[in-house]
Scaffold this motif. Structure first.
Motif, PDB file in Angstrom:
ATOM      1  N   GLY B 264      52.458 128.303 -28.204  1.00  0.00           N
ATOM      2  CA  GLY B 264      51.876 127.297 -28.752  1.00  0.00           C
ATOM      3  C   GLY B 264      51.060 127.931 -29.503  1.00  0.00           C
ATOM      4  O   GLY B 264      51.073 128.822 -30.531  1.00  0.00           O
ATOM      5  N   GLY B 265      49.700 127.325 -29.690  1.00  0.00           N
ATOM      6  CA  GLY B 265      48.340 127.815 -30.698  1.00  0.00           C
ATOM      7  C   GLY B 265      48.556 127.260 -32.006  1.00  0.00           C
ATOM      8  O   GLY B 265      47.676 127.526 -32.868  1.00  0.00           O
ATOM      9  N   PHE B 266      49.268 126.027 -32.077  1.00  0.00           N
ATOM     10  CA  PHE B 266      49.498 125.506 -33.387  1.00  0.00           C
ATOM     11  C   PHE B 266      49.242 123.893 -33.110  1.00  0.00           C
ATOM     12  O   PHE B 266      49.405 123.602 -32.417  1.00  0.00           O
ATOM     13  N   PRO B 267      48.937 123.347 -34.558  1.00  0.00           N
ATOM     14  CA  PRO B 267      48.622 121.940 -34.286  1.00  0.00           C
ATOM     15  C   PRO B 267      49.938 121.233 -33.535  1.00  0.00           C
ATOM     16  O   PRO B 267      50.971 121.203 -33.996  1.00  0.00           O
ATOM     17  N   GLY B 268      49.423 120.235 -32.457  1.00  0.00           N
ATOM     18  CA  GLY B 268      50.469 119.491 -31.943  1.00  0.00           C
ATOM     19  C   GLY B 268      51.581 120.350 -30.987  1.00  0.00           C
ATOM     20  O   GLY B 268      52.412 119.562 -30.596  1.00  0.00           O
ATOM     21  N   ALA B 269      50.914 121.439 -30.739  1.00  0.00           N
ATOM     22  CA  ALA B 269      51.951 122.349 -30.201  1.00  0.00           C
ATOM     23  C   ALA B 269      52.579 121.567 -28.769  1.00  0.00           C
ATOM     24  O   ALA B 269      53.703 121.766 -28.411  1.00  0.00           O
ATOM     25  N   GLU B 270      51.413 121.089 -27.887  1.00  0.00           N
ATOM     26  CA  GLU B 270      51.921 120.508 -26.613  1.00  0.00           C
ATOM     27  C   GLU B 270      52.942 119.537 -26.785  1.00  0.00           C
ATOM     28  O   GLU B 270      54.146 119.390 -26.066  1.00  0.00           O
ATOM     29  N   LEU B 271      52.751 118.639 -27.863  1.00  0.00           N
ATOM     30  CA  LEU B 271      53.651 117.613 -28.052  1.00  0.00           C
ATOM     31  C   LEU B 271      55.219 118.086 -28.471  1.00  0.00           C
ATOM     32  O   LEU B 271      56.155 117.579 -27.882  1.00  0.00           O
ATOM     33  N   ILE B 272      55.000 118.983 -29.300  1.00  0.00           N
ATOM     34  CA  ILE B 272      56.326 119.539 -30.201  1.00  0.00           C
ATOM     35  C   ILE B 272      57.084 120.305 -28.987  1.00  0.00           C
ATOM     36  O   ILE B 272      58.283 120.248 -29.042  1.00  0.00           O
ATOM     37  N   LEU B 273      56.198 121.091 -28.265  1.00  0.00           N
ATOM     38  CA  LEU B 273      57.087 122.126 -27.251  1.00  0.00           C
ATOM     39  C   LEU B 273      57.673 121.194 -25.902  1.00  0.00           C
ATOM     40  O   LEU B 273      58.471 121.698 -25.360  1.00  0.00           O
ATOM     41  N   SER B 274      56.988 120.147 -25.721  1.00  0.00           N
ATOM     42  CA  SER B 274      57.538 119.603 -24.572  1.00  0.00           C
ATOM     43  C   SER B 274      58.096 118.310 -24.533  1.00  0.00           C
ATOM     44  O   SER B 274      58.907 117.973 -23.593  1.00  0.00           O
ATOM     45  N   ALA B 275      58.094 117.552 -25.502  1.00  0.00           N
ATOM     46  CA  ALA B 275      58.439 116.213 -25.728  1.00  0.00           C
ATOM     47  C   ALA B 275      60.129 116.296 -25.876  1.00  0.00           C
ATOM     48  O   ALA B 275      60.676 116.955 -26.530  1.00  0.00           O
ATOM     49  N   THR B 276      60.734 115.284 -25.268  1.00  0.00           N
ATOM     50  CA  THR B 276      62.251 115.035 -25.565  1.00  0.00           C
ATOM     51  C   THR B 276      62.033 114.062 -26.613  1.00  0.00           C
ATOM     52  O   THR B 276      61.607 113.042 -26.315  1.00  0.00           O
ATOM     53  N   PRO B 277      62.847 114.359 -27.635  1.00  0.00           N
ATOM     54  CA  PRO B 277      62.778 113.383 -28.901  1.00  0.00           C
ATOM     55  C   PRO B 277      63.749 112.183 -28.656  1.00  0.00           C
ATOM     56  O   PRO B 277      64.604 112.172 -27.960  1.00  0.00           O
ATOM     57  N   ALA B 278      62.980 110.986 -28.938  1.00  0.00           N
ATOM     58  CA  ALA B 278      63.899 109.716 -28.828  1.00  0.00           C
ATOM     59  C   ALA B 278      64.674 109.439 -30.004  1.00  0.00           C
ATOM     60  O   ALA B 278      65.553 108.784 -30.033  1.00  0.00           O
ATOM     61  N   ARG B 279      64.595 110.099 -31.044  1.00  0.00           N
ATOM     62  CA  ARG B 279      65.264 109.932 -32.168  1.00  0.00           C
ATOM     63  C   ARG B 279      65.600 111.353 -32.796  1.00  0.00           C
ATOM     64  O   ARG B 279      64.980 112.312 -32.586  1.00  0.00           O
TER      65      ARG B 279
END
Lengths: 120, 365
Positions: B264-279
């Protein structure tokens, strides 16, 4: 007699049938043609209708019917080999033939000198 | 319209018969008399010279420049070896992509190449965040950037810079006042070469004097990168697409992911590293001859009324010999071979999800 439209089409009148294609200048501007969609045989078209789709590597463009009439022949060879439009736009790569009621419509269009003046 | 920026090589382009067009604020050669199709094929079989001087060149200096840059990009920069280059993304707090870029470790500094259209914004973004971390942001505006791409490029460049032949894919080197990386945007082996603007024309003429080398415009650059499955910023990726959506998670190093040494430690890290993409961004092969271009809506059936996705880049693949496209589809419809339909001028035409790239890459590993 060959006439030219502002949309860079050439028109050749033979009896009451006008053969339509695009000029060398248009083919060069379009770039390499990769797809051509022609109107169906027997279609009645009105001047200004978008009846041909032509796609080059760069973009899609339309060709409009230059006159009112019935499509009596289409050139399937350019559907199978769209590159012919770049190789021989004034000859083998004509697009369609349209039967007109009134051959005087040809006088609305430019002759070769006028067309050359237009494209500079 | 604001005045266009002129490339250091503009006179040479005009002399070579280029058709010039405005692109990202620059007056750029879109094609030469050979034409897009010929230029594309030439690059895949010999060597193409591209002027990409419109792109932003930036140097970051400071003892912790790599760690500082990691606060803005999810790529592993600290772990990037000296003399090596890596693809990276600037992300925003919502997990979107602000730009994609190349980052090179050149020993005592980092060298970045960013997109022309985003350069001003990227530089402001770095100026806003990096000086506080002890990093200076130096914008390089007195150099041209050339790309030499294609299987004949190694032999061609070696006639001027013999040292470049031994470079591997993603190596970078400083050779006097010429900066070279073995990389590019075509899927071919090749180089990007940063040259002082005052020397650029002489350098380009020396390359063009080699039989295998021909000038290539932006038109072929676009069809080459699409055949290679590479994203174009502002089209295939933007602030509304996450790295996950865009299938660019490979660019996030292990060290930056959950459980990594510098997770992490970059903008949007939580979302980018955890999300399962819908598309997902996928390759798409139209089944007919009609190209499906950017903006074409995609449907799950020949009749369904609800669009399920959209094409973000599309055209004709000169080597593929058929139309090709990229776009976004729901993850459930992203498997290779999935049958979809695209709306082309009011007609539903069949298109299949396909693997990327459309032609195999020719990198020098």
């Amino acid at each position: 007699m060959i006439k030219y439209t502002e949309d860079h089409e050439w028109l050749k009148l033979d009896g009451d049938v006008v053969t339509v294609g695009i000029t060398e200048h248009a083919a060069e501007q379009l770039g390499d043609v990769v797809f051509v969609e022609l109107p169906e045989l027997g279609t009645m078209v009105a001047k200004g209708d978008e009846i041909v789709v032509i796609e080059s590597v760069k973009a899609a463009s339309d060709i409009v019917a230059p006159v009112d009439g019935e499509i009596v022949e289409i050139n399937d060879a350019i559907v199978d080999n769209p590159g012919a439009v770049n190789e021989d736009p004034l000859g083998a790569a004509w697009f369609f033939k349209v039967k007109v009621d009134d051959t005087s419509v040809m006088k609305d269009y430019m002759d070769e000198d006028e067309y050359k003046d237009m494209i500079g | 319209m604001p005045e266009l920026n002129e490339l250091p090589l503009v006179a040479l382009h005009v002399e070579l018969g280029a058709r010039m067009v405005p692109f990202a604020g620059w007056n750029m050669p879109v094609q030469y008399p050979m034409g897009v199709m010929g230029e594309h094929q030439h690059t895949r079989t010999a060597s193409g010279l591209f002027d990409v001087s419109h792109m932003g060149q930036v140097i970051l200096r400071g003892p912790n420049a790599a760690a500082a840059l990691e606060t803005l990009v999810p790529a592993d920069i600290v772990g990037l070896g000296e003399g090596r280059q890596r693809y990276a993304l600037f992300t925003n707090p919502e997990g979107g992509i602000l730009d994609d870029l190349m980052v090179a470790n050149r020993g005592d500094h980092l060298f970045l190449v960013v997109n022309a259209a985003c350069a001003e914004q990227d530089i402001a973004h770095m100026q806003a965040h990096l000086p506080a971390l002890g990093v200076t942001v130096e914008v390089i505006s007195d150099r041209a950037l050339l790309a030499l791409q294609g299987p004949g490029s190694e032999a061609a460049l070696a006639t001027l810079l013999p040292e470049t032949a031994a470079m591997r894919f993603m190596d970078v080197a400083i050779l006097g006042d010429i900066w070279v990386s073995r990389s590019g945007y075509t899927g071919e082996d090749g180089y990007e070469i940063s040259v002082p603007a005052a020397k650029a024309e002489a350098f380009a003429r020396q390359l063009l004097a080699i039989d295998a080398v021909k000038p290539i415009g932006l038109g072929a650059r676009d069809s080459l990168r699409l055949e290679a499955g590479l994203c174009l910023y502002g089209h295939d990726i933007d602030t509304t697409t996450t790295p996950n959506d865009a299938a660019l998670m490979w660019s996030i190093g292990k060290a930056r992911r959950a459980g990594g040494a510098r997770a992490g430690g970059f903008p949007g890290a939580e979302l980018i590293l955890s999300a399962t993409p819908a598309r997902q961004r996928v390759g798409l092969l139209p089944e007919g001859r009609a190209p499906m271009r950017e903006g074409v809506a995609l449907f799950a059936s020949a009749e369904g009324s609800e669009a399920i996705g959209q094409i973000t880049s599309g055209g004709f693949g000169p080597i593929l010999g058929a139309p090709m496209a990229m776009g976004y589809v729901p993850t459930a419809l992203a498997a290779t071979g999935t049958q979809l339909w695209g709306d082309v001028r009011g007609k539903r035409l069949p298109v299949k999800v396909a693997p990327l790239p459309f032609v195999p890459a020719g990198f020098k590993r």
